[in-house]
Design a protein around this motif. Structure first.
Motif, short mmCIF file in Angstrom:
data_model
loop_
_atom_site.label_atom_id
_atom_site.label_comp_id
_atom_site.label_asym_id
_atom_site.label_seq_id
_atom_site.Cartn_x
_atom_site.Cartn_y
_atom_site.Cartn_z
N SER A 1 6.58 -44.02 -5.59
CA SER A 1 7.49 -44.63 -4.62
C SER A 1 6.89 -44.68 -3.23
CB SER A 1 8.81 -43.87 -4.58
OG SER A 1 8.62 -42.57 -4.04
N GLY A 2 5.94 -43.78 -2.93
CA GLY A 2 5.41 -43.66 -1.58
C GLY A 2 6.33 -42.91 -0.64
N LEU A 3 7.45 -42.39 -1.17
CA LEU A 3 8.45 -41.72 -0.33
C LEU A 3 8.68 -40.27 -0.72
CD1 LEU A 3 11.18 -44.55 -0.36
CD2 LEU A 3 9.33 -44.23 1.29
N ASP A 4 7.96 -39.76 -1.68
CA ASP A 4 8.23 -38.44 -2.23
C ASP A 4 8.22 -37.37 -1.14
OD1 ASP A 4 8.53 -36.21 -3.76
OD2 ASP A 4 6.91 -36.65 -5.16
N PRO A 5 9.33 -36.63 -0.96
CA PRO A 5 9.37 -35.59 0.08
C PRO A 5 8.89 -34.24 -0.43
CG PRO A 5 11.55 -35.82 -0.88
CD PRO A 5 10.65 -36.82 -1.60
N HIS A 6 8.50 -34.13 -1.69
CA HIS A 6 8.18 -32.84 -2.28
C HIS A 6 6.68 -32.66 -2.51
CE1 HIS A 6 12.39 -33.58 -3.68
NE2 HIS A 6 12.52 -32.32 -3.31
N ILE A 7 6.27 -31.41 -2.53
CA ILE A 7 4.95 -31.02 -3.00
C ILE A 7 5.14 -29.89 -4.01
CG2 ILE A 7 3.66 -31.71 -0.93
CD1 ILE A 7 3.76 -28.82 0.02
N SER A 8 4.11 -29.58 -4.75
CA SER A 8 4.20 -28.50 -5.72
C SER A 8 4.17 -27.16 -4.99
CB SER A 8 3.03 -28.58 -6.70
OG SER A 8 1.80 -28.37 -6.01
N PRO A 9 4.71 -26.10 -5.60
CA PRO A 9 4.61 -24.77 -4.98
C PRO A 9 3.16 -24.37 -4.72
CG PRO A 9 6.23 -24.74 -6.74
CD PRO A 9 5.56 -26.08 -6.80
N ALA A 10 2.24 -24.77 -5.60
CA ALA A 10 0.82 -24.45 -5.39
C ALA A 10 0.30 -25.09 -4.11
CB ALA A 10 0.00 -24.90 -6.59
N VAL B 1 8.51 -20.15 1.75
CA VAL B 1 8.14 -21.09 0.68
C VAL B 1 8.88 -20.76 -0.60
CG1 VAL B 1 6.24 -21.86 -0.80
CG2 VAL B 1 5.87 -21.62 1.67
N ASP B 2 8.96 -19.47 -0.93
CA ASP B 2 9.67 -19.08 -2.16
C ASP B 2 11.14 -19.47 -2.10
OD1 ASP B 2 7.33 -18.01 -3.14
OD2 ASP B 2 7.78 -15.95 -2.52
N ARG B 3 11.76 -19.32 -0.93
CA ARG B 3 13.18 -19.68 -0.81
C ARG B 3 13.40 -21.18 -0.98
NH1 ARG B 3 13.40 -15.88 3.54
NH2 ARG B 3 13.49 -17.55 5.08
N HIS B 4 12.40 -21.97 -0.62
CA HIS B 4 12.54 -23.42 -0.72
C HIS B 4 11.97 -23.99 -2.02
CE1 HIS B 4 14.20 -24.68 3.19
NE2 HIS B 4 13.66 -23.57 3.64
N THR B 5 11.54 -23.16 -2.91
CA THR B 5 11.02 -23.64 -4.19
C THR B 5 12.18 -23.94 -5.13
OG1 THR B 5 8.96 -22.39 -3.95
CG2 THR B 5 9.56 -23.11 -6.16
N GLU B 6 12.29 -25.17 -5.54
CA GLU B 6 13.34 -25.60 -6.46
C GLU B 6 12.78 -25.61 -7.88
OE1 GLU B 6 14.86 -29.39 -5.19
OE2 GLU B 6 14.35 -28.95 -3.10
N GLY B 7 13.51 -25.04 -8.82
CA GLY B 7 13.06 -24.98 -10.20
C GLY B 7 13.36 -26.27 -10.95
N ARG B 8 13.05 -26.27 -12.21
CA ARG B 8 13.35 -27.43 -13.06
C ARG B 8 14.86 -27.60 -13.21
NH1 ARG B 8 9.11 -26.91 -18.15
NH2 ARG B 8 7.18 -27.12 -16.93
N TRP B 9 15.27 -28.86 -13.29
CA TRP B 9 16.69 -29.15 -13.48
C TRP B 9 17.12 -28.69 -14.87
CZ3 TRP B 9 19.61 -33.39 -15.98
CH2 TRP B 9 20.96 -33.38 -15.60
N GLU C 1 9.55 -30.58 -12.72
CA GLU C 1 8.65 -29.49 -12.37
C GLU C 1 9.17 -28.78 -11.12
OE1 GLU C 1 6.11 -28.37 -13.93
OE2 GLU C 1 5.70 -29.94 -15.40
N ALA C 2 8.72 -27.58 -10.90
CA ALA C 2 9.07 -26.86 -9.68
C ALA C 2 8.51 -27.62 -8.48
CB ALA C 2 8.51 -25.44 -9.72
N ARG C 3 9.21 -27.59 -7.34
CA ARG C 3 8.83 -28.41 -6.19
C ARG C 3 9.35 -27.78 -4.91
NH1 ARG C 3 12.79 -29.84 -9.21
NH2 ARG C 3 14.77 -30.57 -8.38
N VAL C 4 8.77 -28.22 -3.79
CA VAL C 4 9.17 -27.73 -2.46
C VAL C 4 9.40 -28.94 -1.57
CG1 VAL C 4 8.48 -26.39 -0.45
CG2 VAL C 4 7.81 -25.62 -2.74
N ASN C 5 10.55 -29.01 -0.91
CA ASN C 5 10.86 -30.10 0.00
C ASN C 5 10.20 -29.80 1.35
OD1 ASN C 5 12.42 -31.65 2.12
ND2 ASN C 5 13.42 -32.43 0.27
N VAL C 6 9.23 -30.62 1.74
CA VAL C 6 8.42 -30.34 2.93
C VAL C 6 9.25 -30.42 4.21
CG1 VAL C 6 6.39 -31.06 4.25
CG2 VAL C 6 6.36 -31.18 1.76
N LEU C 7 10.13 -31.40 4.32
CA LEU C 7 10.94 -31.54 5.53
C LEU C 7 11.84 -30.32 5.72
CD1 LEU C 7 12.12 -33.06 7.93
CD2 LEU C 7 13.60 -34.30 6.33
#
Length: 263
Positions: free
Chosen positions: A125-134, A158-166, A172-178
């Motif tokens: 999409s070019g809009l993804d706000p997430h990155i992987s926890p790694a 970072v751990d507090r903002h790590t979202e797990g799988r739905w 996949e696990a992800r982190v919202n950068v904003l």
């Protein structure tokens, strides 16, 4: 004549039902049950809109976590022009851009090893706000050093903002950068957490550019990239860049915050 009146009546009734009643009912239900999602999942702070949790923003400087590159034009993360790149994995312009980003990120994180692939590849999409926890953990020491914070405090953030799988199985696990960077600013403003440390001179992310639509062929040999999350972050996804510009009408999101920060 009777058939004509019936057709006109049906047309008017359906116009009112589908063009007026149905949209109003659906909008009312959405505003009543899911008001945040219905209004764009906006993130507000002190009454000011800072961005959307669904759309990424460009970040610069060593004090902030960096997100994925964006392929939208004429500026990155343009929600009105969501798209990926049409460049294939053997395209020379793409290879050169990825290699340049790898070199820049490795220079900003000396001794950290392979660069997580999502830091140098764009989403479809070019809009993804997430990155992987790694990818977030990879940047912890740089951000902590630049802000004079303890790496353990930044890692906990970072751990507090790590979202797990739905539902525990989907995605996949992800982190919202904003959201992470906004909380990072709040952490830095908390008394007693920030300590004066010399900030190293780290290279800044260069202005990215949209590669020319050529079709040159070449081998994709980027040994500096690791693939910790191949399911969501495929190196062979649609890639590209966009010009980093400040224009009127761009959703500046963070205002004087991270998206315009130079360090």
């Amino acid at each position: 004549m009777r058939e004509l009146r019936s057709a006109i009546l049906i047309f008017l009734v359906l116009t009112v039902l589908t063009g007026l009643v149905y949209p109003l009912v659906v909008t009312g239900i959405a505003q009543a049950i899911f008001p945040r999602q219905a209004n764009g999942s906006l993130i507000t702070e002190n009454g000011h809109v800072r961005g959307s949790s669904l759309i990424g923003q460009p970040f610069a400087g060593p004090r902030y976590f960096w997100g994925r590159p964006s392929a939208t034009g004429p500026f990155p993360y343009n929600a009105a022009n969501s798209s990926g790149s049409n460049l294939g994995p053997t395209n020379k312009a793409l290879i050169d851009r990825v290699k340049s980003d790898v070199d820049r990120i490795r220079a900003a994180h000396p001794g950290k090893g392979p660069v997580p692939v999502d830091l140098v590849t764009t989403s479809g999409s070019g809009l993804d706000p997430h990155i992987s926890p790694a990818a977030a953990i990879y940047q912890v020491e740089r951000v902590a050093t630049a802000r004079g914070l303890a790496p353990a405090d930044v890692r906990q953030l970072v751990d507090r903002h790590t979202e797990g799988r739905w539902l525990g199985v989907i995605g996949e696990a992800r982190v919202n950068v904003l959201e992470l960077n906004l909380d990072l600013d709040r952490l830095s403003r908390t008394p007693g957490l920030e300590h004066p440390r010399p900030s190293p001179s780290l290279p800044q992310p260069p202005l990215s550019h949209r590669p020319p639509p050529d079709r040159e062929r070449g081998g994709l040999k980027i040994s500096a990239i690791s693939l910790p999350f191949q399911t969501n972050f495929s190196l062979f996804s649609r890639l590209g860049g966009g010009r980093w510009e400040k224009r009127a009408g761009v959703m500046r999101g963070l205002g004087r915050g991270p998206s315009q920060a130079g360090g």
